[in-house]
Design a protein around this motif. Structure first.
Motif, mmCIF file in Angstrom:
data_model
loop_
_atom_site.group_PDB
_atom_site.id
_atom_site.type_symbol
_atom_site.label_atom_id
_atom_site.label_comp_id
_atom_site.label_asym_id
_atom_site.label_seq_id
_atom_site.Cartn_x
_atom_site.Cartn_y
_atom_site.Cartn_z
ATOM 1 N N VAL A 26 0.882 -1.175 0.000
ATOM 2 C CA VAL A 26 0.000 0.000 0.000
ATOM 3 C C VAL A 26 0.914 1.219 0.000
ATOM 4 C CG1 VAL A 26 -1.622 1.340 1.396
ATOM 5 C CG2 VAL A 26 -1.906 -1.126 1.201
ATOM 6 N N LEU A 27 0.620 2.181 -0.871
ATOM 7 C CA LEU A 27 1.407 3.416 -0.870
ATOM 8 C C LEU A 27 0.678 4.490 -0.081
ATOM 9 C CD1 LEU A 27 2.496 3.855 -4.623
ATOM 10 C CD2 LEU A 27 3.599 2.512 -2.827
ATOM 11 N N LEU A 28 1.406 5.125 0.827
ATOM 12 C CA LEU A 28 0.893 6.352 1.456
ATOM 13 C C LEU A 28 1.395 7.489 0.599
ATOM 14 C CD1 LEU A 28 1.514 5.770 5.252
ATOM 15 C CD2 LEU A 28 -0.699 5.980 4.126
ATOM 16 N N PHE A 29 0.464 8.258 0.086
ATOM 17 C CA PHE A 29 0.804 9.236 -0.935
ATOM 18 C C PHE A 29 0.268 10.604 -0.530
ATOM 19 C CE2 PHE A 29 0.434 11.358 -4.992
ATOM 20 C CZ PHE A 29 1.526 10.875 -5.705
ATOM 21 N N GLY A 30 1.028 11.648 -0.797
ATOM 22 C CA GLY A 30 0.520 12.985 -0.513
ATOM 23 C C GLY A 30 1.665 13.987 -0.437
ATOM 24 N N GLY A 85 4.058 17.020 4.470
ATOM 25 C CA GLY A 85 3.210 17.569 5.523
ATOM 26 C C GLY A 85 1.801 17.005 5.545
ATOM 27 N N ALA A 86 1.477 16.123 4.604
ATOM 28 C CA ALA A 86 0.107 15.587 4.545
ATOM 29 C C ALA A 86 -0.177 14.585 5.658
ATOM 30 C CB ALA A 86 -0.157 14.939 3.186
ATOM 31 N N GLY A 87 0.876 14.060 6.269
ATOM 32 C CA GLY A 87 0.674 13.125 7.378
ATOM 33 C C GLY A 87 1.021 11.684 7.043
ATOM 34 N N LYS A 88 1.807 11.492 5.989
ATOM 35 C CA LYS A 88 2.182 10.123 5.603
ATOM 36 C C LYS A 88 2.966 9.443 6.723
ATOM 37 C CE LYS A 88 4.602 11.461 2.019
ATOM 38 N NZ LYS A 88 4.483 12.920 1.966
ATOM 39 N N GLY A 89 3.932 10.166 7.266
ATOM 40 C CA GLY A 89 4.773 9.582 8.312
ATOM 41 C C GLY A 89 3.976 9.280 9.571
ATOM 42 N N THR A 90 3.079 10.197 9.930
ATOM 43 C CA THR A 90 2.250 10.004 11.135
ATOM 44 C C THR A 90 1.397 8.748 10.989
ATOM 45 O OG1 THR A 90 2.150 12.387 11.432
ATOM 46 C CG2 THR A 90 0.457 11.095 12.560
ATOM 47 N N GLN A 91 0.728 8.621 9.851
ATOM 48 C CA GLN A 91 -0.125 7.451 9.639
ATOM 49 C C GLN A 91 0.723 6.193 9.490
ATOM 50 O OE1 GLN A 91 -3.444 7.497 9.929
ATOM 51 N NE2 GLN A 91 -3.290 9.669 10.379
ATOM 52 N N GLY A 92 1.834 6.325 8.778
ATOM 53 C CA GLY A 92 2.698 5.160 8.543
ATOM 54 C C GLY A 92 3.206 4.558 9.847
ATOM 55 N N LEU A 152 4.385 1.664 2.133
ATOM 56 C CA LEU A 152 5.492 2.523 1.711
ATOM 57 C C LEU A 152 5.096 3.985 1.804
ATOM 58 C CD1 LEU A 152 7.047 0.905 -1.479
ATOM 59 C CD2 LEU A 152 7.918 0.915 0.867
ATOM 60 N N ASP A 153 6.020 4.764 2.319
ATOM 61 C CA ASP A 153 5.758 6.199 2.473
ATOM 62 C C ASP A 153 6.962 6.955 1.916
ATOM 63 O OD1 ASP A 153 6.421 8.552 4.014
ATOM 64 O OD2 ASP A 153 6.019 7.549 5.911
ATOM 65 N N GLY A 154 6.697 7.760 0.893
ATOM 66 C CA GLY A 154 7.770 8.568 0.296
ATOM 67 C C GLY A 154 8.416 7.949 -0.928
ATOM 68 N N ILE A 155 8.049 6.744 -1.261
ATOM 69 C CA ILE A 155 8.635 6.062 -2.412
ATOM 70 C C ILE A 155 7.597 5.122 -3.014
ATOM 71 C CG2 ILE A 155 9.645 4.193 -1.000
ATOM 72 C CD1 ILE A 155 12.080 4.242 -2.877
ATOM 73 N N PRO A 156 7.402 5.035 -4.308
ATOM 74 C CA PRO A 156 8.040 5.828 -5.348
ATOM 75 C C PRO A 156 7.542 7.273 -5.331
ATOM 76 C CG PRO A 156 6.317 4.453 -6.296
ATOM 77 C CD PRO A 156 6.420 4.071 -4.855
ATOM 78 N N ASP A 209 3.750 -4.928 -5.735
ATOM 79 C CA ASP A 209 2.404 -5.036 -6.290
ATOM 80 C C ASP A 209 1.555 -4.020 -5.519
ATOM 81 O OD1 ASP A 209 -0.050 -5.774 -7.226
ATOM 82 O OD2 ASP A 209 -0.060 -7.769 -6.306
ATOM 83 N N VAL A 210 1.269 -2.903 -6.175
ATOM 84 C CA VAL A 210 0.568 -1.817 -5.484
ATOM 85 C C VAL A 210 -0.930 -2.113 -5.438
ATOM 86 C CG1 VAL A 210 0.078 0.651 -5.480
ATOM 87 C CG2 VAL A 210 2.347 -0.159 -6.147
ATOM 88 N N LEU A 211 -1.398 -2.487 -4.259
ATOM 89 C CA LEU A 211 -2.803 -2.851 -4.106
ATOM 90 C C LEU A 211 -3.670 -1.607 -4.030
ATOM 91 C CD1 LEU A 211 -2.250 -5.562 -1.333
ATOM 92 C CD2 LEU A 211 -2.473 -5.946 -3.797
ATOM 93 N N LYS A 212 -3.197 -0.603 -3.305
ATOM 94 C CA LYS A 212 -3.915 0.682 -3.208
ATOM 95 C C LYS A 212 -2.916 1.803 -2.978
ATOM 96 C CE LYS A 212 -8.521 0.202 -3.097
ATOM 97 N NZ LYS A 212 -9.417 0.523 -4.126
ATOM 98 N N VAL A 213 -3.307 2.970 -3.478
ATOM 99 C CA VAL A 213 -2.569 4.195 -3.211
ATOM 100 C C VAL A 213 -3.480 5.036 -2.325
ATOM 101 C CG1 VAL A 213 -1.539 6.261 -4.231
ATOM 102 C CG2 VAL A 213 -1.482 4.094 -5.491
ATOM 103 N N ILE A 214 -3.066 5.263 -1.087
ATOM 104 C CA ILE A 214 -3.890 6.100 -0.206
ATOM 105 C C ILE A 214 -3.398 7.536 -0.357
ATOM 106 C CG2 ILE A 214 -4.629 6.552 2.165
ATOM 107 C CD1 ILE A 214 -4.214 3.597 2.772
ATOM 108 N N HIS A 215 -4.235 8.333 -0.978
ATOM 109 C CA HIS A 215 -3.852 9.715 -1.281
ATOM 110 C C HIS A 215 -4.369 10.631 -0.171
ATOM 111 C CE1 HIS A 215 -4.623 13.444 -4.013
ATOM 112 N NE2 HIS A 215 -3.517 13.577 -3.323
ATOM 113 N N LEU A 216 -3.451 11.084 0.675
ATOM 114 C CA LEU A 216 -3.812 12.032 1.738
ATOM 115 C C LEU A 216 -3.845 13.405 1.085
ATOM 116 C CD1 LEU A 216 -1.463 10.630 4.552
ATOM 117 C CD2 LEU A 216 -3.891 10.169 4.219
ATOM 118 N N ALA A 217 -5.052 13.865 0.835
ATOM 119 C CA ALA A 217 -5.215 15.036 -0.025
ATOM 120 C C ALA A 217 -5.510 16.303 0.775
ATOM 121 C CB ALA A 217 -6.342 14.773 -1.019
ATOM 122 N N PHE A 218 -4.827 17.376 0.381
ATOM 123 C CA PHE A 218 -5.017 18.703 0.967
ATOM 124 C C PHE A 218 -5.841 19.565 0.038
ATOM 125 C CE2 PHE A 218 -0.824 18.642 3.293
ATOM 126 C CZ PHE A 218 -1.386 18.843 4.530
#
Ligand code: ADP
Length: 207
Positions: free
Chosen positions: A10-14, A17-24, A96-100, A114-123
């Motif tokens: 799963v990719l944490l994407f954003g 400052g969107a909070g990828k690291g906090t959620q990760g 994964l957070d920050g890559i790719p 194998d990217v199952l989902k991209v979680i887009h933390l959107a501002f």
């Protein structure tokens, strides 16, 4: 990766400052989930090593570290985690957070993850990102968060190089989550994506 399954990811994407690291970090505390942050990987290097210096050179300008260096280092990092028994792709979902972080990195990793989902933390509003990064600069002593011009450069890099990645993955792979909620509210939405995926692909592999 011949003969091996790609890592279920799963990719944490954003934006920064969107909070990828906090959620990760929170997700990484769940049994059966491994959180891996490319920023943490870089910051964990010896700052006086060759790669440590390359990282400092780029990150203090708000730029991305060159792709080859990043992907090689990441592969090595994953290899070490696997060899050390800290990552088992047959029982653990990789977050994964920050890559790719751009289309080229995604192409380089397509055979590996194998990217199952991209979680887009959107501002909705860039101003919120800037104020969060400034607060983080004071708490975590991060040079790349301290200066407004570097922050702006990182947001530009995000818009020009990283955001286009959202078109690299099929639309049904992208889950938009409002990044403006509290960490707990955002977590609730993130878990709605992560928990079913973990159940589908791993059952309760740890039971
Ligand atoms: P943020 O998302 O808040 O900018 P990160 O901790 O993810 O922070 O990254 C900090 C810096 O590390 C980036 O600005 C960049 O220089 C470098 N970096 C992290 N991940 C990558 C990557 N996948 N490719 C290239 N550079 C990266």
């Amino acid at each position: 990766m011949s003969g091996q399954q790609r890592f279920k990811t799963v990719l944490l994407f954003g934006a920064p400052g969107a909070g990828k690291g906090t959620q990760g970090k929170i997700l990484g505390a769940i049994p059966g989930v491994l959180h891996m942050s490319s920023g943490d990987m870089f910051r964990g290097m010896d700052p006086e090593s060759r790669l440590g210096k390359i990282f400092r050179e780029y990150s203090t300008r708000g730029e991305l570290v060159p792709d080859e260096v990043t992907i090689d280092l990441w592969q090595e990092h994953v290899g070490k985690l696997r060899a050390g028994g800290k990552y088992d792709p047959t029982t653990q979902l990789l977050v994964l957070d920050g890559i790719p972080r751009n289309v080229n990195q995604a192409a380089l990793l397509d055979g590996v993850i194998d990217v199952l989902k991209v979680i887009h933390l959107a501002f909705a509003d860039e101003k919120e990102a800037i104020s969060r990064l400034k607060k983080r600069a004071m708490k975590e002593n991060r040079a790349d968060d301290a200066k407004e011009d570097v922050i702006r450069r990182r947001l530009d890099v995000y818009r020009d190089e990283t955001r286009p990645l959202l078109d690299h993955y099929a639309k049904d792979r992208i889950a938009d989550v409002d990044a403006l909620g509290s960490p707990a509210q955002v977590l609730l939405e993130v878990l709605k994506v992560v928990a079913p995926l973990q159940a589908t692909y791993f059952g309760n592999a740890l039971a």
